[in-house]
Design a protein around this motif. Structure first.
Motif, PDB file in Angstrom:
ATOM      1  N   ILE A 211       0.827  -1.204   0.000  1.00 46.32           N
ATOM      2  CA  ILE A 211       0.000   0.000   0.000  1.00 46.32           C
ATOM      3  C   ILE A 211       0.863   1.258   0.000  1.00 46.32           C
ATOM      4  O   ILE A 211       1.828   1.356   0.759  1.00 46.32           O
ATOM      5  CB  ILE A 211      -0.951   0.014   1.210  1.00 46.32           C
ATOM      6  N   HIS A 212       0.493   2.209  -0.844  1.00 47.67           N
ATOM      7  CA  HIS A 212       1.186   3.488  -0.948  1.00 47.67           C
ATOM      8  C   HIS A 212       0.176   4.619  -0.751  1.00 47.67           C
ATOM      9  O   HIS A 212      -1.000   4.477  -1.063  1.00 47.67           O
ATOM     10  CB  HIS A 212       1.858   3.632  -2.314  1.00 47.67           C
ATOM     11  N   SER A 213       0.653   5.745  -0.245  1.00 49.34           N
ATOM     12  CA  SER A 213      -0.223   6.887   0.008  1.00 49.34           C
ATOM     13  C   SER A 213       0.432   8.176  -0.471  1.00 49.34           C
ATOM     14  O   SER A 213       1.661   8.264  -0.539  1.00 49.34           O
ATOM     15  CB  SER A 213      -0.540   7.008   1.506  1.00 49.34           C
ATOM     16  N   CYS A 214      -0.401   9.169  -0.772  1.00 48.62           N
ATOM     17  CA  CYS A 214       0.087  10.459  -1.251  1.00 48.62           C
ATOM     18  C   CYS A 214      -0.375  11.580  -0.327  1.00 48.62           C
ATOM     19  O   CYS A 214      -1.441  11.503   0.280  1.00 48.62           O
ATOM     20  CB  CYS A 214      -0.430  10.741  -2.664  1.00 48.62           C
ATOM     21  N   PHE A 215       0.426  12.616  -0.252  1.00 47.59           N
ATOM     22  CA  PHE A 215       0.078  13.775   0.581  1.00 47.59           C
ATOM     23  C   PHE A 215       0.645  15.033  -0.046  1.00 47.59           C
ATOM     24  O   PHE A 215       1.564  14.989  -0.866  1.00 47.59           O
ATOM     25  CB  PHE A 215       0.640  13.603   2.004  1.00 47.59           C
ATOM     26  N   PHE A 216       0.095  16.172   0.353  1.00 45.95           N
ATOM     27  CA  PHE A 216       0.643  17.442  -0.132  1.00 45.95           C
ATOM     28  C   PHE A 216       0.736  18.495   0.961  1.00 45.95           C
ATOM     29  O   PHE A 216       1.525  19.419   0.871  1.00 45.95           O
ATOM     30  CB  PHE A 216      -0.154  17.978  -1.329  1.00 45.95           C
ATOM     31  N   LYS A 217      -0.067  18.384   2.009  1.00 44.22           N
ATOM     32  CA  LYS A 217       0.015  19.283   3.164  1.00 44.22           C
ATOM     33  C   LYS A 217      -0.140  18.427   4.411  1.00 44.22           C
ATOM     34  O   LYS A 217      -1.267  18.159   4.837  1.00 44.22           O
ATOM     35  CB  LYS A 217      -1.114  20.309   3.150  1.00 44.22           C
ATOM     36  N   ASP A 218       0.952  17.981   4.988  1.00 48.33           N
ATOM     37  CA  ASP A 218       0.842  17.094   6.139  1.00 48.33           C
ATOM     38  C   ASP A 218       2.140  17.097   6.947  1.00 48.33           C
ATOM     39  O   ASP A 218       2.878  16.121   6.964  1.00 48.33           O
ATOM     40  CB  ASP A 218       0.511  15.669   5.683  1.00 48.33           C
ATOM     41  N   PRO A 219       2.435  18.201   7.635  1.00 47.64           N
ATOM     42  CA  PRO A 219       3.643  18.241   8.464  1.00 47.64           C
ATOM     43  C   PRO A 219       3.657  17.158   9.535  1.00 47.64           C
ATOM     44  O   PRO A 219       4.728  16.629   9.872  1.00 47.64           O
ATOM     45  CB  PRO A 219       3.591  19.639   9.087  1.00 47.64           C
ATOM     46  N   VAL A 220       2.488  16.806  10.080  1.00 47.39           N
ATOM     47  CA  VAL A 220       2.427  15.736  11.073  1.00 47.39           C
ATOM     48  C   VAL A 220       2.859  14.412  10.454  1.00 47.39           C
ATOM     49  O   VAL A 220       3.631  13.645  11.042  1.00 47.39           O
ATOM     50  CB  VAL A 220       1.004  15.615  11.661  1.00 47.39           C
ATOM     51  N   GLY A 221       2.368  14.134   9.246  1.00 45.89           N
ATOM     52  CA  GLY A 221       2.761  12.911   8.551  1.00 45.89           C
ATOM     53  C   GLY A 221       4.256  12.855   8.279  1.00 45.89           C
ATOM     54  O   GLY A 221       4.874  11.793   8.379  1.00 45.89           O
ATOM     55  N   VAL A 222       4.832  13.998   7.934  1.00 44.44           N
ATOM     56  CA  VAL A 222       6.273  14.043   7.689  1.00 44.44           C
ATOM     57  C   VAL A 222       7.032  13.749   8.978  1.00 44.44           C
ATOM     58  O   VAL A 222       8.040  13.040   8.971  1.00 44.44           O
ATOM     59  CB  VAL A 222       6.677  15.412   7.104  1.00 44.44           C
ATOM     60  N   GLU A 223       6.543  14.260  10.108  1.00 44.73           N
ATOM     61  CA  GLU A 223       7.181  13.967  11.388  1.00 44.73           C
ATOM     62  C   GLU A 223       7.141  12.472  11.712  1.00 44.73           C
ATOM     63  O   GLU A 223       8.038  11.945  12.371  1.00 44.73           O
ATOM     64  CB  GLU A 223       6.486  14.744  12.506  1.00 44.73           C
TER      65      GLU A 223
END
Length: 285
Positions: A211-223
């Motif tokens: 499974i793969h996911s995409c994001f564009f505005k997610d500082p929490v996810g980057v952390e």
């Protein structure tokens, strides 16, 4: 905007071709799907020199026709097909029913990625009937949570280990909790919840494999990138939607990835997409 190649979801036909699904004349609807795909491959992407990546549709009302359309497009190099996050919301068979098995097997055999856009179930989470649209816009990722949990529990990923899923515009900050919770339910509540009925391995096993996911505005996810999986996520722009980052994508990415090691940045912003879609571009990691 710093983008070398982009996969574009359909807008007018809806994110997985719901417009054609609603057509009463199914022969005409199938012709429309094929015409859309021919236009996508030959015209929209054909003259772009690889900058635009084809994402095709299938006749959702007939899984056998859907599998045939995947084969037709894979033969001309297409590596992506749109699918609904929650097909039962569209009045279609569930992924537990067995009705999609040939379609899923065909996607796995042809290395065609199942691309699932947020909102492709048409029906989205709602709160109070008189709440502002802002509430629905805030909680829409709930459909992705439901879809991802469904796929991990369903046995589909166990039976088709070569099948790859990609969730678009879903963001990623919620993924670590889902994985923690789904593994705990799978074990702790196995006695009554049927958690292992179709899911013989720990559910997160399938996530990290397929499974793969995409994001564009997610500082929490980057952390939380290490827990989400730096090999499993891709940075997107959401162009041209209002929620996207254009024309400041590069600056936003630089701010969001500040402090992240360069190898992970290279994967998330480039290498993972190159590898997942088999792109003829340097940068696979």
């Amino acid at each position: 905007n710093g983008v070398e190649a982009q996969l574009c979801f359909p807008n007018y036909p809806r994110f997985c071709g719901q417009l054609f699904l609603r057509g009463q004349d199914k022969e005409l609807a199938e012709l429309c799907v094929r015409a859309y795909n021919d236009w996508m491959v030959e015209e929209w992407c054909g003259g772009s020199g690889g900058r635009l990546l084809p994402l095709c549709l299938v006749p959702l009302w007939d899984p056998a026709l859907a599998a045939a359309e995947v084969r037709r497009n894979a033969a001309r190099g297409v590596r992506a097909v749109a699918f609904s996050e929650l097909p039962t919301y569209l009045g279609l068979p569930s992924i537990y029913s067995g009705g999609w098995e040939d379609f899923f097997a065909t996607c796995a055999e042809t290395s065609t990625v199942l691309c699932i856009h947020i909102g492709s179930g048409t029906k989205t989470p709602q709160a109070s009937p008189d709440s502002p649209d802002a509430v629905a816009s805030t909680i829409i990722f709930g459909n992705s949570v439901a879809s991802m949990a469904d796929f991990m529990y369903s046995g589909v990923l166990h039976r088709h280990p070569g099948l790859k899923l990609m969730y678009a515009e879903c963001q990623i900050g919620w993924v670590p909790y889902l994985l923690e919770r789904i593994d705990d339910v799978w074990e702790t509540h196995r006695g009554w919840s049927n958690s292992k009925l179709h899911c013989p391995e720990r559910p997160s096993t399938y996530y990290y494999r397929q499974i793969h996911s995409c994001f564009f505005k997610d500082p929490v996810g980057v952390e939380l990138l290490e827990r989400v999986g730096p090999d499993l996520v891709m940075f997107e722009t959401d162009y041209p939607h209002q929620d996207g980052t254009w024309p400041h994508t590069k600056q936003i990415a630089e701010a969001m990835f500040a402090g992240v090691d360069q190898a992970s940045v290279d994967k998330v912003c480039r290498g993972n997409a190159v590898r997942l879609f088999g792109l003829d571009l340097p940068g696979a990691l």
